[in-house]
Design a protein around this motif. Structure first.
Motif, PDB file in Angstrom:
ATOM      1  N   GLN A  99     -11.137   5.504   5.290  1.00  0.00           N
ATOM      2  CA  GLN A  99     -11.503   6.855   4.871  1.00  0.00           C
ATOM      3  C   GLN A  99     -11.608   7.789   6.071  1.00  0.00           C
ATOM      4  OE1 GLN A  99     -15.111   5.731   2.844  1.00  0.00           O
ATOM      5  NE2 GLN A  99     -14.157   5.903   0.817  1.00  0.00           N
ATOM      6  N   SER A 100     -12.073   7.264   7.201  1.00  0.00           N
ATOM      7  CA  SER A 100     -12.236   8.076   8.402  1.00  0.00           C
ATOM      8  C   SER A 100     -10.901   8.555   8.949  1.00  0.00           C
ATOM      9  CB  SER A 100     -12.985   7.274   9.475  1.00  0.00           C
ATOM     10  OG  SER A 100     -13.067   8.009  10.685  1.00  0.00           O
ATOM     11  N   ILE A 101      -9.904   7.672   8.997  1.00  0.00           N
ATOM     12  CA  ILE A 101      -8.626   8.113   9.573  1.00  0.00           C
ATOM     13  C   ILE A 101      -7.875   9.048   8.619  1.00  0.00           C
ATOM     14  CG2 ILE A 101      -8.464   5.967  10.891  1.00  0.00           C
ATOM     15  CD1 ILE A 101      -5.881   5.490   9.110  1.00  0.00           C
ATOM     16  N   VAL A 102      -8.061   8.869   7.302  1.00  0.00           N
ATOM     17  CA  VAL A 102      -7.441   9.805   6.361  1.00  0.00           C
ATOM     18  C   VAL A 102      -8.061  11.188   6.533  1.00  0.00           C
ATOM     19  CG1 VAL A 102      -7.131  10.373   3.922  1.00  0.00           C
ATOM     20  CG2 VAL A 102      -6.797   8.020   4.705  1.00  0.00           C
ATOM     21  N   ALA A 103      -9.385  11.238   6.661  1.00  0.00           N
ATOM     22  CA  ALA A 103     -10.056  12.521   6.902  1.00  0.00           C
ATOM     23  C   ALA A 103      -9.591  13.127   8.220  1.00  0.00           C
ATOM     24  CB  ALA A 103     -11.570  12.322   6.923  1.00  0.00           C
ATOM     25  N   ILE A 154      -6.598   1.353   2.290  1.00  0.00           N
ATOM     26  CA  ILE A 154      -5.985   2.575   2.829  1.00  0.00           C
ATOM     27  C   ILE A 154      -5.318   3.380   1.721  1.00  0.00           C
ATOM     28  CG2 ILE A 154      -3.781   1.476   3.436  1.00  0.00           C
ATOM     29  CD1 ILE A 154      -5.626   4.089   5.552  1.00  0.00           C
ATOM     30  N   MET A 155      -4.805   2.708   0.689  1.00  0.00           N
ATOM     31  CA  MET A 155      -4.233   3.439  -0.450  1.00  0.00           C
ATOM     32  C   MET A 155      -5.320   4.211  -1.196  1.00  0.00           C
ATOM     33  SD  MET A 155      -1.230   1.076  -2.172  1.00  0.00           S
ATOM     34  CE  MET A 155      -1.684  -0.575  -1.696  1.00  0.00           C
ATOM     35  N   LYS A 156      -6.448   3.554  -1.459  1.00  0.00           N
ATOM     36  CA  LYS A 156      -7.539   4.228  -2.166  1.00  0.00           C
ATOM     37  C   LYS A 156      -8.087   5.394  -1.349  1.00  0.00           C
ATOM     38  CE  LYS A 156     -10.110   0.579  -2.993  1.00  0.00           C
ATOM     39  NZ  LYS A 156     -11.202  -0.268  -3.537  1.00  0.00           N
ATOM     40  N   PRO A 160      -7.268  10.428  -3.165  1.00  0.00           N
ATOM     41  CA  PRO A 160      -7.899  11.716  -3.499  1.00  0.00           C
ATOM     42  C   PRO A 160      -7.167  12.914  -2.914  1.00  0.00           C
ATOM     43  CG  PRO A 160      -9.574  10.111  -2.911  1.00  0.00           C
ATOM     44  CD  PRO A 160      -8.252   9.474  -2.600  1.00  0.00           C
ATOM     45  N   GLN A 161      -6.711  12.822  -1.665  1.00  0.00           N
ATOM     46  CA  GLN A 161      -5.986  13.930  -1.057  1.00  0.00           C
ATOM     47  C   GLN A 161      -4.621  14.124  -1.712  1.00  0.00           C
ATOM     48  OE1 GLN A 161      -6.812  16.250   0.993  1.00  0.00           O
ATOM     49  NE2 GLN A 161      -4.776  17.141   1.256  1.00  0.00           N
ATOM     50  N   MET A 162      -3.928  13.043  -2.020  1.00  0.00           N
ATOM     51  CA  MET A 162      -2.624  13.153  -2.667  1.00  0.00           C
ATOM     52  C   MET A 162      -2.751  13.748  -4.066  1.00  0.00           C
ATOM     53  SD  MET A 162      -0.608   9.695  -1.458  1.00  0.00           S
ATOM     54  CE  MET A 162      -0.017   9.514   0.237  1.00  0.00           C
ATOM     55  N   LYS A 166      -1.165  17.128  -5.378  1.00  0.00           N
ATOM     56  CA  LYS A 166      -0.199  16.850  -6.450  1.00  0.00           C
ATOM     57  C   LYS A 166       1.139  16.418  -5.872  1.00  0.00           C
ATOM     58  CE  LYS A 166      -2.294  19.734 -10.014  1.00  0.00           C
ATOM     59  NZ  LYS A 166      -2.924  18.546 -10.616  1.00  0.00           N
ATOM     60  N   SER A 167       1.080  15.655  -4.809  1.00  0.00           N
ATOM     61  CA  SER A 167       2.282  15.089  -4.197  1.00  0.00           C
ATOM     62  C   SER A 167       1.858  13.994  -3.230  1.00  0.00           C
ATOM     63  CB  SER A 167       3.085  16.151  -3.447  1.00  0.00           C
ATOM     64  OG  SER A 167       2.366  16.626  -2.325  1.00  0.00           O
ATOM     65  N   GLY A 168       2.776  13.086  -2.972  1.00  0.00           N
ATOM     66  CA  GLY A 168       2.518  12.009  -2.032  1.00  0.00           C
ATOM     67  C   GLY A 168       3.449  10.842  -2.292  1.00  0.00           C
ATOM     68  N   HIS A 169       3.595  10.011  -1.278  1.00  0.00           N
ATOM     69  CA  HIS A 169       4.465   8.840  -1.391  1.00  0.00           C
ATOM     70  C   HIS A 169       3.788   7.672  -0.684  1.00  0.00           C
ATOM     71  CE1 HIS A 169       8.829   7.086  -0.951  1.00  0.00           C
ATOM     72  NE2 HIS A 169       8.039   6.343  -1.708  1.00  0.00           N
ATOM     73  N   ILE A 170       3.522   6.611  -1.417  1.00  0.00           N
ATOM     74  CA  ILE A 170       2.925   5.397  -0.867  1.00  0.00           C
ATOM     75  C   ILE A 170       4.019   4.356  -0.722  1.00  0.00           C
ATOM     76  CG2 ILE A 170       1.279   3.533  -1.262  1.00  0.00           C
ATOM     77  CD1 ILE A 170      -0.407   5.526  -2.866  1.00  0.00           C
ATOM     78  N   MET A 171       4.224   3.890   0.518  1.00  0.00           N
ATOM     79  CA  MET A 171       5.242   2.878   0.792  1.00  0.00           C
ATOM     80  C   MET A 171       4.561   1.620   1.312  1.00  0.00           C
ATOM     81  SD  MET A 171       8.043   5.321   2.706  1.00  0.00           S
ATOM     82  CE  MET A 171       9.371   4.151   2.516  1.00  0.00           C
ATOM     83  N   VAL A 172       4.875   0.502   0.701  1.00  0.00           N
ATOM     84  CA  VAL A 172       4.269  -0.773   1.072  1.00  0.00           C
ATOM     85  C   VAL A 172       5.369  -1.693   1.583  1.00  0.00           C
ATOM     86  CG1 VAL A 172       3.012  -2.796   0.252  1.00  0.00           C
ATOM     87  CG2 VAL A 172       2.436  -0.525  -0.621  1.00  0.00           C
ATOM     88  N   LEU A 173       5.247  -2.099   2.855  1.00  0.00           N
ATOM     89  CA  LEU A 173       6.221  -3.035   3.416  1.00  0.00           C
ATOM     90  C   LEU A 173       5.809  -4.444   3.024  1.00  0.00           C
ATOM     91  CD1 LEU A 173       8.736  -3.415   5.105  1.00  0.00           C
ATOM     92  CD2 LEU A 173       7.297  -3.550   7.142  1.00  0.00           C
ATOM     93  N   SER A 174       6.487  -4.972   2.040  1.00  0.00           N
ATOM     94  CA  SER A 174       6.219  -6.309   1.529  1.00  0.00           C
ATOM     95  C   SER A 174       7.300  -7.251   2.072  1.00  0.00           C
ATOM     96  CB  SER A 174       6.195  -6.271   0.006  1.00  0.00           C
ATOM     97  OG  SER A 174       5.973  -7.542  -0.549  1.00  0.00           O
TER      98      SER A 174
END
Length: 442
Positions: A99-103, A154-156, A160-162, A166-174
């Motif tokens: 949460q700190s680094i997202v802020a 980190i996704m959670k 809130p900001q995304m 009303k936009s955003g892209h979550i990419m997960v390197l699996s």
């Protein structure tokens, strides 16, 4: 005039078109893949908040020196790029830190457009070997803390900001281990499957907010050879290659590591060295009993809730299995071994080039794929697995139907209620509401 750094890896990136520079958060920005991706993003004009593993005096992390060298390079060659990069300490296992680094990204750059979850590690060992002691059980928990709960945190923190934007892209390197089970990698595979199931469900929930999710399934080498590997002692003779023909992943990694000139036999033990600029093993202090019947290992245990490490001592009891040749292999020592594969920078660039290309081509796309398999080898493996699963499902359906009670064969109970609460036994279970609707002709 700004002097540009040469791109890392081969090939050219094809960034999706956009109106303004985008803000990226990388959960593993100090990994070799994270550094290469950051280089491409800065060259494109984007902004990057790079999550960096907190320094720990008890563990020498070769990624620290590599990332510091990258920062020094930026300061000398392209200061303007350095202004668009914000490195921040990140222990992805801690929700408050996420949460700190997202802020911080919001305060510094104003928004968050793309999150790349690229933190990983691998625990190697057969299931029974992983259950041999409290220490090995702790490794399994830490595997999930880093590979599953960390990305979830980190996704959670970003959602809130995304949603507000009303936009955003979550990419997960699996990895393709999200489809394929691998003997000797049960903890790694199970954490990967769990993360992909989480993301598949999340995608439906956040789609109304114009938030996209993409799972990128890289080859198994990306997640294993570019991150920390920890191997538990091969203490059970039943899983020795001489008596068990299951291709445990430890044997494959041993064969590869023994071919690397920067790694001496003995794995992560004291005194192991690596060439400058490459990954080097983590130091592990261990003592072996003269009787060879037990091994006492003193190592640093990563706590899921803390950034510091505490010392614990545990004793492993061996089966009557003593293979002096195996003990000289990097991941077959009688103690827990942790190391970073000492691949040269040239090998790493070739290894990650296709993954970097996929990340930059898909990141921020208006209509990105929900899942992308990187590399033709991975595609072929997954197709073969899906073919096998399809055949298994056909057999499953036939067996289930064979014991299913047909609607016509059910006699309603007196009063019209209709017998059991479910319309079948032992197979495909159907709720009573569907059963009654079928009887009524709906």
């Amino acid at each position: 005039m700004t002097e540009h750094l040469p791109p890392s890896g081969s090939g050219q990136s094809h960034f999706p078109t956009h109106d303004a520079p985008r803000v990226w958060i990388l959960s593993g920005g100090d990994s070799m893949l994270g550094i290469a991706l950051t280089r491409r993003l800065l060259a494109h004009g984007d902004y990057v908040l790079s999550g960096v593993t907190p320094s720990n005096p008890e563990r020498e992390d070769p990624r620290t020196a590599a990332f510091e060298g990258f920062i020094s390079e930026l300061a000398l060659v392209s200061p303007e790029w350095l202004e668009r990069l914000r490195p921040r300490p990140l222990d992805i296992r801690m929700m408050s830190n996420c949460q700190s680094i997202v802020a911080d990204a919001i305060n510094y750059f104003g928004r968050v457009d793309i999150l790349v979850c690229c933190s990983s590690q691998a625990i190697v060992g057969a299931v029974e070997e992983l259950a041999a002691s409290e220490r090995t059980l702790m490794l399994i928990r830490d595997q999930f803390e880093t590979n599953f709960f960390g990305p979830v945190n980190i996704m959670k923190a970003c959602l809130p900001q995304m949603r507000k934007q009303k936009s955003g892209h979550i990419m997960v390197l699996s990895a393709i281990t999200g489809h394929l089970g691998t003997p000797g990698l049960s903890a790694h595979c199970s954490a990967t499957w769990a993360l992909e199931g989480f993301c598949d469900s999340l995608a439906y929930e956040v789609a109304p907010f114009n938030i996209r999710t993409t799972i990128l399934q890289a080859t198994i080498e990306i997640g294993i050879l570019t991150n920390l590997i920890t191997s538990v002692p091969p203490i059970l003779s039943a899983y020795s290659p001489n008596t068990n023909h299951a291709p445990l992943f430890r044997g494959i990694l041993n064969g590869l590591l023994m071919r690397l000139p920067n790694l001496r036999p003995g794995g992560g033990g004291p005194g192991t060295t690596a060439a400058a600029g490459s990954y080097s093993p983590e130091t592990t202090t261990s003592t072996v009993s003269p009787t060879a019947s037990s091994t006492t290992t003193t190592t640093t245990i990563p706590s899921p809730e803390r950034t510091r490490h505490t010392h614990h001592t545990h004793t492993h009891t061996h089966d009557s299995h003593d293979d002096s040749h195996a003990s000289n292999l990097p991941l077959s020592a009688p103690t827990i071994v942790s190391l970073y594969p000492p691949l040269s920078p040239a090998h790493l660039e070739v290894l990650i080039a296709e993954t970097i290309h996929a990340l930059t081509s898909i990141g921020g796309h208006e209509n990105p794929p929900a899942r992308h398999i990187i590399g033709s080898e991975g595609v072929a493996s997954v197709k073969e697995k899906l073919k096998t699963v399809s055949e298994e499902l056909e057999d499953f359906i036939q067996c289930s139907c064979a014991v299913d009670i047909s609607v016509e064969g059910v006699t309603p109970a007196a009063g019209g209620g209709g017998g059991s609460a479910f319309g079948s036994v032992g197979g495909m279970i159907r709720p009573a509401s569907e059963e009654m609707a079928a009887r009524a002709g709906f």
